[in-house]
Design a protein around this motif. Structure first.
Motif, mmCIF file in Angstrom:
data_model
loop_
_atom_site.group_PDB
_atom_site.id
_atom_site.type_symbol
_atom_site.label_atom_id
_atom_site.label_comp_id
_atom_site.label_asym_id
_atom_site.label_seq_id
_atom_site.Cartn_x
_atom_site.Cartn_y
_atom_site.Cartn_z
ATOM 1 N N TYR A 1 0.618 -1.113 0.140
ATOM 2 C CA TYR A 1 -0.070 -0.103 0.270
ATOM 3 C C TYR A 1 0.618 0.818 -0.246
ATOM 4 O O TYR A 1 1.005 1.966 -0.862
ATOM 5 N N VAL A 2 1.821 1.198 0.710
ATOM 6 C CA VAL A 2 2.584 2.262 1.230
ATOM 7 C C VAL A 2 3.112 2.966 -0.266
ATOM 8 O O VAL A 2 3.873 3.664 -0.295
ATOM 9 N N ALA A 3 4.127 1.719 -0.747
ATOM 10 C CA ALA A 3 4.177 1.889 -1.858
ATOM 11 C C ALA A 3 3.592 2.332 -2.730
ATOM 12 O O ALA A 3 4.102 2.582 -3.437
ATOM 13 N N LEU B 1 -1.896 -0.954 -11.339
ATOM 14 C CA LEU B 1 -0.142 -1.877 -11.153
ATOM 15 C C LEU B 1 0.048 -1.844 -9.662
ATOM 16 O O LEU B 1 0.581 -2.546 -9.807
ATOM 17 N N GLY B 2 -0.887 -1.557 -8.723
ATOM 18 C CA GLY B 2 -0.625 -2.380 -7.268
ATOM 19 C C GLY B 2 -1.017 -3.830 -7.394
ATOM 20 O O GLY B 2 0.135 -4.634 -7.100
ATOM 21 N N ILE B 3 -1.086 -4.402 -8.392
ATOM 22 C CA ILE B 3 -1.697 -5.673 -9.116
ATOM 23 C C ILE B 3 0.045 -5.791 -8.797
ATOM 24 O O ILE B 3 0.411 -7.921 -8.400
ATOM 25 N N LEU B 4 0.448 -5.464 -9.282
ATOM 26 C CA LEU B 4 2.546 -6.271 -9.719
ATOM 27 C C LEU B 4 3.326 -5.836 -8.174
ATOM 28 O O LEU B 4 4.362 -6.699 -8.510
ATOM 29 N N VAL B 5 2.688 -5.847 -7.385
ATOM 30 C CA VAL B 5 3.327 -5.731 -5.692
ATOM 31 C C VAL B 5 2.413 -6.322 -4.914
ATOM 32 O O VAL B 5 2.818 -6.418 -3.787
ATOM 33 N N GLY B 6 1.711 -7.283 -5.924
ATOM 34 C CA GLY B 6 0.690 -8.368 -4.800
ATOM 35 C C GLY B 6 -0.068 -7.455 -3.865
ATOM 36 O O GLY B 6 -0.891 -7.531 -2.693
ATOM 37 N N MET B 7 -1.067 -5.969 -4.160
ATOM 38 C CA MET B 7 -1.213 -5.638 -2.753
ATOM 39 C C MET B 7 -3.225 -5.543 -2.917
ATOM 40 O O MET B 7 -3.451 -5.799 -4.168
ATOM 41 N N ASN B 8 -4.093 -4.906 -2.455
ATOM 42 C CA ASN B 8 -5.365 -5.782 -2.153
ATOM 43 C C ASN B 8 -5.870 -5.151 -2.666
ATOM 44 O O ASN B 8 -7.744 -4.651 -2.482
ATOM 45 N N GLU B 9 -5.915 -4.191 -4.154
ATOM 46 C CA GLU B 9 -6.693 -3.374 -4.492
ATOM 47 C C GLU B 9 -7.655 -4.156 -5.520
ATOM 48 O O GLU B 9 -7.697 -5.071 -5.871
ATOM 49 N N LEU B 10 -8.337 -3.294 -6.395
ATOM 50 C CA LEU B 10 -9.136 -3.680 -7.121
ATOM 51 C C LEU B 10 -9.166 -4.713 -8.033
ATOM 52 O O LEU B 10 -8.809 -6.007 -8.235
ATOM 53 N N SER B 11 -7.528 -4.143 -8.796
ATOM 54 C CA SER B 11 -7.089 -4.919 -9.839
ATOM 55 C C SER B 11 -6.169 -6.389 -9.040
ATOM 56 O O SER B 11 -6.104 -7.504 -9.760
ATOM 57 N N GLY B 12 -5.817 -6.198 -7.956
ATOM 58 C CA GLY B 12 -4.895 -7.164 -7.202
ATOM 59 C C GLY B 12 -6.042 -8.172 -6.655
ATOM 60 O O GLY B 12 -5.468 -9.267 -6.849
#
Lengths: 241, 221
Positions: free
Chosen positions: B90-92, B164-175
Motif C-alpha cells: 500500500y505505502v509503496a 498497477l498495484g496488482i504487480l506488488v500484490g496489493m489488495n486494491e481492485l485489480s490485485g
C-alpha cells in the motif's frame, strides 16, 4: 508627511529615477505629470516599497520605507494605492473585495469589516453592487471599487497610478469625480496622471517628470499656465494641443 | 468456440471486490490530495530564481514525467526493499502515485500561477497583505479554478494507474480481482465486473468534482 530624498532607482541597466526629491504634506494633493517612461509610476511603487530603490530615502511619517528592519506590510496600511489596471479580485464579490483586507490584515471582526466596506462602497456609488462579481461590471465601476477597497483600510495617503488610462473615455468622468470627492474630503494624494485639466483643478502642486527627475515643481498656475523649462513647455504643448 | 459465463462465483465474492474498490478509491484520493499539496510547493520552488529551490523541483518533475509509473512502483517496493527500506505494498504504491501525481501537477500548477497577472500580487501587497496571505486569499483560489479541470483529469489517470498495484500484490481492485479469478478461473467474468467498477469509480469522482466546482467557484475568472 512623505519625504522623498535623492531617490535613485534602476531596473538592471536602465536608470528610471535619477535623484528625485519631493515632499508631500498632510492634506496636499500632488499631481505628477510627464511623458511615458519618465519614471512617474515607478516613483509610486517605490513609495510603498513594492519596488526597491538603490539610493536615497523615502520617509513616510518618520518611517524609512526602505530601511532593513521596516515592516512594509504594516507600512502599506497607511498607503492606499490604486492602479492603472483595475486589479479587482475576480473570485470575490464586490463586498468581499472591499472587506477582505480590513478583516485579514487589520484583524477586524467580520461584521465590522463589512460595515466599513459598505460605507466606502456607498461613498463611491456602488451600494447596489455588493453581491456582484467585479468582472461583470464596467471599468469605471471596477476602478471605483478599487478606490473603495483601498479606502476601507483607512489609509493616511492615497497613491493613484494613472487610474483613468485604461478606461473608455465615457467612464473617465465618474472616476475623476470620485477623486475630486476625496480631495475635497482632505485626503493626502499623489496622482500620477495624464489628465492635465483635472490635475490643474484639484492639485496643490504639480510635479513635471522628465527622464527620471522632477524637472519642474510648483502650483498648477506656475507649472501648467506658466512653465519655465523648455521641456515642460514642449510636453504641455503636445498634450494640450 | 463457446464460452459459458458463470456469474455466480463473482457475486459470491462481491464483498471482497467491493473492498478492493474501496481500497482503490482510498488510495487514489490520498495520492491525489497529498500530490496536490506537494505540487503547489514544487511549482512555487520551480518558479524560484534561486537554483537551490528550482533544481530539486525540476529533477522531481523530469523523472516523474519521463519514466514509466510501473518503474516508480518497482523502485518504491523492490528498489527501496533492496536498500533495506521495506514498504508495505500500500505505502509503496501510494508513494509512487504521489510522486508521479506531484510531478505532473507541478507543471499544471506552474502554468496556473503564471496565468495570474503579477498586478494581482501588487494590488494585494498594497493593501498590507503578507506574501502568505496573498497566496492564501488571492493567488491560490484563482489558480485552482483555472487548473481545476486538468487536475480532475490527473485524478482519473491516478485511479486507473493505481491498478498497477496488482504487480506488488496489493489488495486494491485489480490485485483483488487477480487473486479471486485465480481461485476460480473465471478470469473474464471477474475482470469485466472490475472494469465496470473502475468505470463507476471514475464517473463518481468526475461527478463529485463537478458538483464541488459549482459549489466552490461562484465568480468569473
Amino acid at each position: 508627511m512623505i519625504k522623498i530624498q535623492g531617490v535613485y532607482k534602476s531596473f538592471d541597466e536602465l536608470e528610471v529615477l535619477k535623484g528625485v526629491d519631493l515632499d508631500v504634506k498632510k492634506g496636499e494633493v500632488i499631481s505628477v505629470i510627464g511623458g511615458s517612461g519618465s519614471g512617474k509610476s515607478t516613483l509610486l511603487y517605490c513609495i510603498n516599497g513594492i519596488e526597491k530603490i538603490q539610493q536615497g530615502n523615502i520617509i513616510v511619517d518618520e518611517i524609512d520605507v526602505h530601511a532593513k528592519g521596516t515592516n512594509r506590510d504594516n507600512l502599506r496600511q497607511r498607503l492606499g494605492m490604486v492602479f492603472q489596471q483595475f486589479n479587482s479580485f475576480p473570485h470575490l464579490t464586490v463586498l468581499e473585495n472591499a472587506s477582505l483586507a480590513p478583516r485579514i490584515v487589520k484583524k477586524l471582526k467580520k461584521k465590522e469589516a463589512i460595515e466599513i466596506a459598505k460605507e466606502e462602497l456607498n461613498n463611491v456609488g456602488l451600494s447596489d453592487k455588493f453581491d456582484e462579481y467585479p468582472t461583470r461590471m464596467s471599468g469605471g465601476q471596477q476602478q471605483r471599487l478599487a478606490i473603495a477597497r483601498a479606502l476601507a483600510m483607512k489609509p493616511e495617503y492615497m497613491l493613484f497610478d494613472e487610474v483613468t488610462s485604461a478606461l473608455d473615455p465615457e467612464l473617465v468622468g465618474e472616476v475623476l469625480d470620485t477623486l475630486r470627492m476625496l480631495s475635497d474630503a482632505g485626503m493626502t494624494m499623489i496622482c500620477v496622471t495624464h489628465e492635465i485639466a483635472f490635475a490643474r483643478e484639484v492639485s496643490d502642486k504639480i510635479a513635471f517628470f522628465h527622464q527620471g527627475i522632477i524637472e519642474e515643481l510648483g502650483t498648477p498656475e506656475q507649472v501648467i499656465s506658466n512653465p519655465q523649462k523648455e521641456t515642460t513647455q514642449k510636453f504641455l504643448s503636445k498634450v494640450l494641443h | 468456440m463457446e464460452y459459458v459465463f458463470h456469474w455466480n462465483i463473482v457475486f459470491q465474492k462481491m464483498p471482497q471486490l467491493l473492498h478492493g474498490a474501496f481500497v482503490t478509491l482510498h488510495l487514489s484520493v490520498s495520492a491525489m490530495l497529498i500530490g496536490i499539496v506537494i505540487a503547489v510547493l514544487l511549482a512555487i520552488a520551480k518558479m524560484s530564481k534561486s537554483r537551490i529551490y528550482s533544481l530539486p523541483a525540476t529533477i522531481w518533475v523530469e523523472i516523474a514525467r519521463n519514466t514509466p509509473a510501473l518503474f516508480q512502483i518497482y523502485m518504491a517496493y523492490f528498489g527501496l526493499g533492496a536498500l533495506g527500506i521495506h514498504l508495505s505494498p500500500y505505502v509503496a504504491v501510494l508513494s509512487a502515485l504521489i510522486f508521479v501525481n506531484a510531478g505532473y501537477l507541478t507543471e499544471t500548477f506552474r502554468g496556473g500561477f503564471q496565468s495570474i497577472p503579477e498586478t494581482q500580487y501588487n494590488a494585494s501587497k498594497s493593501l498590507g497583505m503578507s506574501s502568505i496571505q496573498v497566496y492564501r486569499y488571492i493567488i491560490l483560489p484563482q489558480m485552482f479554478r483555472r487548473i481545476y479541470h486538468p487536475m480532475t483529469n490527473q485524478f482519473v489517470w491516478s485511479i486507473l494507474m493505481s491498478s498497477l498495484g496488482i504487480l506488488v500484490g496489493m489488495n486494491e481492485l485489480s490485485g483483488e480481482t487477480q487473486r479471486l479469478q485465480s481461485l476460480s478461473f473465471r478470469t473474464l467474468e471477474f475482470f469485466i465486473v472490475a472494469a465496470i467498477m473502475y468505470f463507476i469509480i471514475t464517473k463518481f469522482v468526475l461527478l463529485s468534482a463537478s458538483l464541488v466546482s459549482k459549489k466552490l467557484f461562484k465568480g468569473d475568472i
